[in-house]
Scaffold this motif. Structure first.
Motif, mmCIF file in Angstrom:
data_model
loop_
_atom_site.group_PDB
_atom_site.id
_atom_site.type_symbol
_atom_site.label_atom_id
_atom_site.label_comp_id
_atom_site.label_asym_id
_atom_site.label_seq_id
_atom_site.Cartn_x
_atom_site.Cartn_y
_atom_site.Cartn_z
ATOM 1 N N TRP A 4 2.746 1.649 10.243
ATOM 2 C CA TRP A 4 3.482 2.492 9.314
ATOM 3 C C TRP A 4 2.664 3.678 8.822
ATOM 4 C CZ3 TRP A 4 8.175 3.590 8.291
ATOM 5 C CH2 TRP A 4 8.507 4.235 7.109
ATOM 6 N N LYS A 5 3.262 4.838 8.927
ATOM 7 C CA LYS A 5 2.754 6.054 8.301
ATOM 8 C C LYS A 5 3.939 6.641 7.568
ATOM 9 C CE LYS A 5 -0.237 7.252 12.158
ATOM 10 N NZ LYS A 5 -0.418 8.210 13.234
ATOM 11 N N VAL A 6 3.807 6.811 6.298
ATOM 12 C CA VAL A 6 4.925 7.349 5.527
ATOM 13 C C VAL A 6 4.936 8.865 5.644
ATOM 14 C CG1 VAL A 6 3.660 7.486 3.349
ATOM 15 C CG2 VAL A 6 6.113 7.225 3.303
ATOM 16 N N PRO A 7 6.118 9.455 5.843
ATOM 17 C CA PRO A 7 6.155 10.922 5.855
ATOM 18 C C PRO A 7 5.954 11.443 4.436
ATOM 19 C CG PRO A 7 8.364 10.017 6.149
ATOM 20 C CD PRO A 7 7.411 8.860 6.107
ATOM 21 N N VAL A 8 4.781 11.970 4.166
ATOM 22 C CA VAL A 8 4.411 12.407 2.832
ATOM 23 C C VAL A 8 5.062 13.745 2.516
ATOM 24 C CG1 VAL A 8 2.458 13.013 1.350
ATOM 25 C CG2 VAL A 8 2.225 11.192 3.041
ATOM 26 N N LEU A 65 12.913 6.763 12.358
ATOM 27 C CA LEU A 65 12.961 8.180 11.967
ATOM 28 C C LEU A 65 11.723 8.552 11.149
ATOM 29 C CD1 LEU A 65 14.404 10.948 11.581
ATOM 30 C CD2 LEU A 65 15.520 9.927 9.591
ATOM 31 N N ASN A 66 11.404 7.762 10.147
ATOM 32 C CA ASN A 66 10.261 8.065 9.283
ATOM 33 C C ASN A 66 8.937 7.983 10.027
ATOM 34 O OD1 ASN A 66 11.812 8.655 7.056
ATOM 35 N ND2 ASN A 66 11.708 6.580 6.235
ATOM 36 N N ARG A 67 8.805 6.991 10.907
ATOM 37 C CA ARG A 67 7.569 6.887 11.685
ATOM 38 C C ARG A 67 7.402 8.106 12.588
ATOM 39 N NH1 ARG A 67 7.605 1.817 14.990
ATOM 40 N NH2 ARG A 67 5.650 2.671 15.767
ATOM 41 N N LEU A 68 8.494 8.567 13.183
ATOM 42 C CA LEU A 68 8.401 9.745 14.049
ATOM 43 C C LEU A 68 8.043 10.981 13.233
ATOM 44 C CD1 LEU A 68 8.748 10.703 17.021
ATOM 45 C CD2 LEU A 68 10.917 11.628 16.237
ATOM 46 N N LEU A 69 8.696 11.154 12.071
ATOM 47 C CA LEU A 69 8.413 12.326 11.239
ATOM 48 C C LEU A 69 6.978 12.325 10.718
ATOM 49 C CD1 LEU A 69 11.729 12.719 9.217
ATOM 50 C CD2 LEU A 69 10.968 14.012 11.234
ATOM 51 N N SER A 120 14.938 17.016 0.425
ATOM 52 C CA SER A 120 16.390 16.885 0.270
ATOM 53 C C SER A 120 17.085 16.799 1.632
ATOM 54 C CB SER A 120 16.961 18.032 -0.563
ATOM 55 O OG SER A 120 16.770 19.263 0.084
ATOM 56 N N LEU A 121 16.598 17.536 2.633
ATOM 57 C CA LEU A 121 17.159 17.442 3.982
ATOM 58 C C LEU A 121 16.901 16.051 4.556
ATOM 59 C CD1 LEU A 121 18.615 18.705 6.371
ATOM 60 C CD2 LEU A 121 16.432 19.700 7.091
ATOM 61 N N HIS A 122 15.719 15.532 4.318
ATOM 62 C CA HIS A 122 15.374 14.179 4.764
ATOM 63 C C HIS A 122 16.322 13.169 4.115
ATOM 64 C CE1 HIS A 122 12.925 10.406 4.505
ATOM 65 N NE2 HIS A 122 12.828 10.670 5.796
ATOM 66 N N GLN A 123 16.541 13.295 2.831
ATOM 67 C CA GLN A 123 17.466 12.390 2.130
ATOM 68 C C GLN A 123 18.883 12.543 2.671
ATOM 69 O OE1 GLN A 123 16.645 13.521 -1.954
ATOM 70 N NE2 GLN A 123 15.630 11.544 -2.299
ATOM 71 N N ASP A 124 19.304 13.754 2.948
ATOM 72 C CA ASP A 124 20.633 13.982 3.522
ATOM 73 C C ASP A 124 20.775 13.274 4.875
ATOM 74 O OD1 ASP A 124 21.282 15.544 1.351
ATOM 75 O OD2 ASP A 124 21.034 17.456 2.407
ATOM 76 N N MET A 125 19.710 13.296 5.670
ATOM 77 C CA MET A 125 19.752 12.614 6.971
ATOM 78 C C MET A 125 19.853 11.103 6.803
ATOM 79 S SD MET A 125 19.984 14.369 9.672
ATOM 80 C CE MET A 125 21.067 15.404 8.715
ATOM 81 N N ILE A 126 19.198 10.555 5.791
ATOM 82 C CA ILE A 126 19.279 9.112 5.530
ATOM 83 C C ILE A 126 20.711 8.746 5.144
ATOM 84 C CG2 ILE A 126 18.436 7.190 4.115
ATOM 85 C CD1 ILE A 126 16.321 8.435 6.054
ATOM 86 N N VAL A 127 21.326 9.550 4.286
ATOM 87 C CA VAL A 127 22.720 9.315 3.891
ATOM 88 C C VAL A 127 23.634 9.446 5.107
ATOM 89 C CG1 VAL A 127 24.633 10.205 2.505
ATOM 90 C CG2 VAL A 127 22.359 9.966 1.480
ATOM 91 N N CYS A 155 19.590 15.280 15.639
ATOM 92 C CA CYS A 155 19.412 14.672 16.952
ATOM 93 C C CYS A 155 18.385 13.539 16.880
ATOM 94 C CB CYS A 155 18.970 15.726 17.966
ATOM 95 S SG CYS A 155 18.744 15.114 19.650
ATOM 96 N N ILE A 156 17.290 13.783 16.174
ATOM 97 C CA ILE A 156 16.253 12.760 16.015
ATOM 98 C C ILE A 156 16.808 11.567 15.238
ATOM 99 C CG2 ILE A 156 14.034 12.249 14.919
ATOM 100 C CD1 ILE A 156 13.300 15.242 15.449
ATOM 101 N N ALA A 157 17.554 11.848 14.171
ATOM 102 C CA ALA A 157 18.112 10.780 13.340
ATOM 103 C C ALA A 157 19.102 9.931 14.138
ATOM 104 C CB ALA A 157 18.785 11.369 12.099
#
Length: 158
Positions: A27-31, A75-79, A45-52, A91-93
């Protein structure tokens, strides 16, 4: 109601320990720095929008909660690993969710990639999703599975 035995407690502790070791390794968190995901031009906010959006797609495709949780982790590991451009985030999401579905869901539930792309309403082709699958698998060294919050809940609720 009878509580778990000491043997059961040791087994649960072993499961939690192994999940934590795996998570620490992968795990690496996207900081978020300055309102953007570190190493990417993606705002929080874009990241949160993708999660939703992923949650909505998970519901639309009728995938299980474990698939959503794993899709978000992928998604988070890739980011956290690569610098992604915002125009490719959807596309990634979606690809992260498709990969998670291939791990967690029955084949008949997942369906075809082109069917998922069509149902999602995103502007990418099935070929682009397949190409993104290869990129994600390569960047994450083909090790997609990581402990998710749902796994923790399953372990504790046993």
């Amino acid at each position: 109601m009878k509580g778990p035995s000491s043997a059961e407690n040791r087994r649960l502790l072993g499961l939690l320990d192994s999940a934590l070791v795996r998570e620490a390794r992968l795990w690496k968190v996207p900081v978020s720095k300055g309102g953007c995901i570190q190493g990417a031009d993606i705002s929080s906010s874009l990241h949160q929008d993708m999660i939703v959006w992923l949650r909505d797609m998970n519901r639309r495709f009728q995938f299980c909660p474990e698939t959503f949780a794993l899709g978000v982790c992928v998604l988070n590991r890739l980011l956290a690993t690569v610098k992604a451009q915002p125009k490719y985030l959807k596309c990634i999401a979606l690809t992260s969710l498709v990969l998670a579905a291939k791990i967690n869901e029955e084949d008949k539930v997942v369906g075809s990639v082109s069917g998922l792309v069509s149902a999602s309403g995103c502007n990418f082709s099935a070929a682009e999703i397949v190409r993104m699958e290869r990129i994600i698998l390569d960047k994450l060294q083909w090790d997609l599975y990581t402990a998710t919050p749902i796994d923790f809940i399953h372990i504790v609720s046993r």
